[in-house]
Design a protein around this motif. Structure first.
Motif, PDB file in Angstrom:
ATOM      1  N   ALA A 129       0.849  -1.192   0.000  1.00  0.00           N
ATOM      2  CA  ALA A 129       0.000   0.000   0.000  1.00  0.00           C
ATOM      3  C   ALA A 129       0.884   1.241   0.000  1.00  0.00           C
ATOM      4  O   ALA A 129       1.825   1.337   0.803  1.00  0.00           O
ATOM      5  CB  ALA A 129      -0.911   0.011   1.218  1.00  0.00           C
ATOM      6  N   LEU A 130       0.598   2.187  -0.895  1.00  0.00           N
ATOM      7  CA  LEU A 130       1.336   3.446  -0.967  1.00  0.00           C
ATOM      8  C   LEU A 130       0.382   4.608  -0.768  1.00  0.00           C
ATOM      9  O   LEU A 130      -0.704   4.648  -1.365  1.00  0.00           O
ATOM     10  CB  LEU A 130       2.042   3.618  -2.316  1.00  0.00           C
ATOM     11  CG  LEU A 130       3.169   2.645  -2.654  1.00  0.00           C
ATOM     12  CD1 LEU A 130       2.634   1.418  -3.368  1.00  0.00           C
ATOM     13  CD2 LEU A 130       4.230   3.333  -3.519  1.00  0.00           C
ATOM     14  N   ASP A 131       0.771   5.562   0.067  1.00  0.00           N
ATOM     15  CA  ASP A 131      -0.017   6.772   0.263  1.00  0.00           C
ATOM     16  C   ASP A 131       0.904   7.845   0.826  1.00  0.00           C
ATOM     17  O   ASP A 131       1.924   7.535   1.463  1.00  0.00           O
ATOM     18  CB  ASP A 131      -1.193   6.514   1.212  1.00  0.00           C
ATOM     19  CG  ASP A 131      -2.312   7.539   1.021  1.00  0.00           C
ATOM     20  OD1 ASP A 131      -3.319   7.202   0.375  1.00  0.00           O
ATOM     21  OD2 ASP A 131      -2.165   8.676   1.505  1.00  0.00           O
ATOM     22  N   ASP A 167       2.714  -4.898   3.158  1.00  0.00           N
ATOM     23  CA  ASP A 167       3.769  -3.895   3.313  1.00  0.00           C
ATOM     24  C   ASP A 167       3.153  -2.521   3.055  1.00  0.00           C
ATOM     25  O   ASP A 167       2.146  -2.403   2.341  1.00  0.00           O
ATOM     26  CB  ASP A 167       4.907  -4.124   2.319  1.00  0.00           C
ATOM     27  CG  ASP A 167       5.483  -5.522   2.383  1.00  0.00           C
ATOM     28  OD1 ASP A 167       6.425  -5.738   3.156  1.00  0.00           O
ATOM     29  OD2 ASP A 167       4.968  -6.403   1.649  1.00  0.00           O
ATOM     30  N   THR A 168       3.759  -1.484   3.599  1.00  0.00           N
ATOM     31  CA  THR A 168       3.311  -0.112   3.349  1.00  0.00           C
ATOM     32  C   THR A 168       4.506   0.750   2.986  1.00  0.00           C
ATOM     33  O   THR A 168       5.644   0.476   3.400  1.00  0.00           O
ATOM     34  CB  THR A 168       2.605   0.489   4.570  1.00  0.00           C
ATOM     35  OG1 THR A 168       3.497   0.488   5.685  1.00  0.00           O
ATOM     36  CG2 THR A 168       1.354  -0.303   4.914  1.00  0.00           C
ATOM     37  N   LEU A 169       4.232   1.785   2.208  1.00  0.00           N
ATOM     38  CA  LEU A 169       5.301   2.657   1.736  1.00  0.00           C
ATOM     39  C   LEU A 169       4.768   4.083   1.647  1.00  0.00           C
ATOM     40  O   LEU A 169       3.761   4.340   0.969  1.00  0.00           O
ATOM     41  CB  LEU A 169       5.774   2.187   0.359  1.00  0.00           C
ATOM     42  CG  LEU A 169       7.036   2.813  -0.218  1.00  0.00           C
ATOM     43  CD1 LEU A 169       8.237   2.528   0.664  1.00  0.00           C
ATOM     44  CD2 LEU A 169       7.276   2.263  -1.630  1.00  0.00           C
ATOM     45  N   LEU A 170       5.439   5.002   2.325  1.00  0.00           N
ATOM     46  CA  LEU A 170       5.062   6.412   2.260  1.00  0.00           C
ATOM     47  C   LEU A 170       5.506   6.960   0.907  1.00  0.00           C
ATOM     48  O   LEU A 170       6.687   6.845   0.530  1.00  0.00           O
ATOM     49  CB  LEU A 170       5.722   7.178   3.404  1.00  0.00           C
ATOM     50  CG  LEU A 170       5.187   8.571   3.703  1.00  0.00           C
ATOM     51  CD1 LEU A 170       3.732   8.521   4.163  1.00  0.00           C
ATOM     52  CD2 LEU A 170       6.048   9.239   4.787  1.00  0.00           C
ATOM     53  N   PRO A 220       9.630  10.877  -6.762  1.00  0.00           N
ATOM     54  CA  PRO A 220       9.097   9.603  -7.250  1.00  0.00           C
ATOM     55  C   PRO A 220      10.178   8.551  -7.483  1.00  0.00           C
ATOM     56  O   PRO A 220       9.938   7.361  -7.259  1.00  0.00           O
ATOM     57  CB  PRO A 220       8.407   9.991  -8.564  1.00  0.00           C
ATOM     58  CG  PRO A 220       8.051  11.426  -8.392  1.00  0.00           C
ATOM     59  CD  PRO A 220       9.163  12.017  -7.576  1.00  0.00           C
ATOM     60  N   ALA A 221      11.361   8.986  -7.913  1.00  0.00           N
ATOM     61  CA  ALA A 221      12.444   8.021  -8.135  1.00  0.00           C
ATOM     62  C   ALA A 221      12.844   7.344  -6.830  1.00  0.00           C
ATOM     63  O   ALA A 221      13.176   6.147  -6.808  1.00  0.00           O
ATOM     64  CB  ALA A 221      13.653   8.720  -8.760  1.00  0.00           C
ATOM     65  N   ASP A 222      12.779   8.084  -5.733  1.00  0.00           N
ATOM     66  CA  ASP A 222      13.095   7.497  -4.435  1.00  0.00           C
ATOM     67  C   ASP A 222      12.003   6.530  -4.002  1.00  0.00           C
ATOM     68  O   ASP A 222      12.284   5.483  -3.401  1.00  0.00           O
ATOM     69  CB  ASP A 222      13.259   8.601  -3.387  1.00  0.00           C
ATOM     70  CG  ASP A 222      13.623   8.051  -2.016  1.00  0.00           C
ATOM     71  OD1 ASP A 222      14.669   7.370  -1.912  1.00  0.00           O
ATOM     72  OD2 ASP A 222      12.853   8.275  -1.067  1.00  0.00           O
ATOM     73  N   ARG A 270      12.604   2.608  -3.135  1.00  0.00           N
ATOM     74  CA  ARG A 270      12.179   1.972  -1.891  1.00  0.00           C
ATOM     75  C   ARG A 270      11.210   0.819  -2.146  1.00  0.00           C
ATOM     76  O   ARG A 270      11.212  -0.175  -1.415  1.00  0.00           O
ATOM     77  CB  ARG A 270      11.561   3.019  -0.960  1.00  0.00           C
ATOM     78  CG  ARG A 270      12.604   3.969  -0.372  1.00  0.00           C
ATOM     79  CD  ARG A 270      12.027   4.929   0.652  1.00  0.00           C
ATOM     80  NE  ARG A 270      11.291   6.019   0.029  1.00  0.00           N
ATOM     81  CZ  ARG A 270      10.024   6.296   0.254  1.00  0.00           C
ATOM     82  NH1 ARG A 270       9.317   5.535   1.093  1.00  0.00           N
ATOM     83  NH2 ARG A 270       9.436   7.317  -0.336  1.00  0.00           N
ATOM     84  N   LEU A 271      10.401   0.938  -3.190  1.00  0.00           N
ATOM     85  CA  LEU A 271       9.539  -0.186  -3.564  1.00  0.00           C
ATOM     86  C   LEU A 271      10.383  -1.373  -4.008  1.00  0.00           C
ATOM     87  O   LEU A 271      10.104  -2.525  -3.646  1.00  0.00           O
ATOM     88  CB  LEU A 271       8.572   0.258  -4.670  1.00  0.00           C
ATOM     89  CG  LEU A 271       7.465  -0.684  -5.188  1.00  0.00           C
ATOM     90  CD1 LEU A 271       7.995  -1.734  -6.148  1.00  0.00           C
ATOM     91  CD2 LEU A 271       6.730  -1.360  -4.049  1.00  0.00           C
ATOM     92  N   HIS A 272      11.430  -1.094  -4.754  1.00  0.00           N
ATOM     93  CA  HIS A 272      12.317  -2.178  -5.206  1.00  0.00           C
ATOM     94  C   HIS A 272      13.054  -2.821  -4.030  1.00  0.00           C
ATOM     95  O   HIS A 272      13.413  -4.005  -4.109  1.00  0.00           O
ATOM     96  CB  HIS A 272      13.304  -1.659  -6.251  1.00  0.00           C
ATOM     97  CG  HIS A 272      12.705  -1.519  -7.611  1.00  0.00           C
ATOM     98  ND1 HIS A 272      13.368  -1.842  -8.776  1.00  0.00           N
ATOM     99  CD2 HIS A 272      11.480  -1.089  -8.002  1.00  0.00           C
ATOM    100  CE1 HIS A 272      12.593  -1.629  -9.810  1.00  0.00           C
ATOM    101  NE2 HIS A 272      11.441  -1.149  -9.364  1.00  0.00           N
ATOM    102  N   ASP A 273      13.274  -2.070  -2.973  1.00  0.00           N
ATOM    103  CA  ASP A 273      13.858  -2.672  -1.770  1.00  0.00           C
ATOM    104  C   ASP A 273      12.903  -3.690  -1.153  1.00  0.00           C
ATOM    105  O   ASP A 273      13.332  -4.708  -0.593  1.00  0.00           O
ATOM    106  CB  ASP A 273      14.183  -1.587  -0.729  1.00  0.00           C
ATOM    107  CG  ASP A 273      15.367  -0.721  -1.137  1.00  0.00           C
ATOM    108  OD1 ASP A 273      16.150  -1.150  -2.013  1.00  0.00           O
ATOM    109  OD2 ASP A 273      15.492   0.391  -0.580  1.00  0.00           O
ATOM    110  N   LEU A 274      11.603  -3.402  -1.249  1.00  0.00           N
ATOM    111  CA  LEU A 274      10.594  -4.321  -0.719  1.00  0.00           C
ATOM    112  C   LEU A 274      10.338  -5.487  -1.664  1.00  0.00           C
ATOM    113  O   LEU A 274      10.237  -6.647  -1.234  1.00  0.00           O
ATOM    114  CB  LEU A 274       9.276  -3.572  -0.473  1.00  0.00           C
ATOM    115  CG  LEU A 274       9.216  -2.580   0.678  1.00  0.00           C
ATOM    116  CD1 LEU A 274       7.902  -1.802   0.629  1.00  0.00           C
ATOM    117  CD2 LEU A 274       9.328  -3.312   2.008  1.00  0.00           C
TER     118      LEU A 274
END
Length: 371
Positions: free
Chosen positions: A213-215, A231-234, A239-241, A245-249
């Motif tokens: 989930a991203l928000d 998983d959640t991601l701020l 956007p590149a960051d 971080r999504l690729h880390d997950l």
């Protein structure tokens, strides 16, 4: 004789809704009068009130609704007086090539299904009143084509049944029909409002192995975990960051990204989150003329795709039966999606509370005996 009701009307030059008397027309042969029990507040309603989406005024908004059939036209055969129904903004003829191919939200005869020779609503002085999506559910009753209505059992309370007409249909439908997510897939959902929360639940129902989930609001990410996010991601900042971080997950990116915001930037982000051969499905409504920028090399060399799924590419009549079964078994949490229930006369306060990061859905209680 036209039925006198109270409705929340968007008037010329106003940025709020006004409760006023209107006249609801008699049903045509294939139309149904539905007495409203509960109606959900959708962010698209906020956009119309604020003017970012256009509609002729005066207008009655509202489309996420459950109610009881009060009267039927002479040729109505599928629903009867006294049944609880939910409505969709995507009626279909069932006969055109799109309907026969299983794509009823793209019905080529939808204008014919909705057409009528006179307005659904009028002010007491005879001024015609526009009805959003040829429905207009922010009132004590509304008119709809029989093709727009699905029957729900009495054991599904109207306070949650209303969600089936928009946010659940769109979010779960996008996963099941639009993206066709399977158990081996990884999914990212951008935007954790009502539609996004429904998409998270859809990914869980489909058995996706990772659901991110991203928000941009931390409070929404806390809510997302309750509805299926693994998983959640701020999503604040560069956007590149966010992609990094999504690729880390999920190394390499996700196989499906669902955009539930309605912004060209988040639609482009959905594409950027994809692994090779992945699909981005865009749900959020955007003003006419907006464009989405994506890198051509990632599209072509990576066999990636970006697609729309209007109203979740739903198959409304059969989808409602599916949702009811999942709700009864506890696999689809509708009760938890209702953040607050307010009386109808607090509709403007409800629209204001839709902007609260902790809000999933505000539902209005319209009918005196609403369950």
């Amino acid at each position: 004789m036209p039925l006198p009701i109270t409705a929340a009307v968007l008037l010329d030059g106003s940025d709020r809704l006004t409760l006023t008397d209107v006249l609801l027309d008699d049903p045509l042969d294939r139309e149904v009068v539905v007495r409203t029990e509960h109606v959900g507040l959708c962010h698209s309603d906020v956009h119309y009130v604020e003017g970012s989406l256009g509609i002729d005024r005066p207008a009655v908004l509202g489309h996420e609704v459950a109610g009881i059939v009060e009267a039927v036209g002479a040729q109505v055969s599928r629903v009867r007086v006294g049944q609880r129904v939910v409505a969709t903004v995507t009626p279909s003829c069932g006969q055109c090539p799109h309907c026969l191919a299983g794509r009823p939200t793209q019905c080529s005869r939808v204008a014919e299904v909705r057409a009528r020779p006179r307005p659904r609503f009028a002010l007491p002085d005879g001024t015609p009143v526009q009805a959003l999506a040829d429905m207009g559910a922010f009132g004590e009753a509304f008119l709809a084509s029989e093709d727009s209505l699905a029957i729900v059992p009495d054991d599904v309370p109207s306070v949650v049944a209303c969600l089936l007409g928009c946010c659940v249909t769109t979010g779960v439908g996008a996963v099941v029909h639009g993206a066709q997510v399977r158990s081996e897939d990884t999914v990212a959902v951008i935007g954790c409002g009502g539609v996004g929360i429904a998409a998270l639940q859809g990914a869980r129902l489909a058995g996706a192995r990772r659901i991110v989930a991203l928000d941009s609001q931390p409070a929404k990410l806390e809510v997302a975990r309750r509805f299926g996010a693994t998983d959640t991601l701020l999503s604040q900042g560069d956007p590149a960051d966010v992609v990094r971080r999504l690729h880390d997950l999920v190394p390499g990116g996700v196989s499906h990204a669902i955009e539930a915001v309605g912004n060209p930037a988040t639609a482009a982000l959905a594409f950027d989150l994809l692994a090779p051969a992945g699909t981005a499905t865009v749900l959020g409504l955007m003003p006419e003329g907006r464009t989405i920028g994506i890198p051509a090399d990632a599209l072509v060399y990576g066999d990636r795709r970006i697609q729309g799924a209007y109203m979740g590419a739903n198959r409304f009549l059969s989808d409602v039966d599916m949702f009811v079964d999942h709700y009864r078994s506890g696999r689809l949490d509708l009760d938890g999606m209702v953040t607050e229930v307010l009386p109808f006369d607090q509709i403007d306060e409800g629209l204001r509370r839709m902007r609260d990061p902790g809000t999933i859905r505000v539902v209005l209680r319209v009918g005196a005996g609403a369950a």
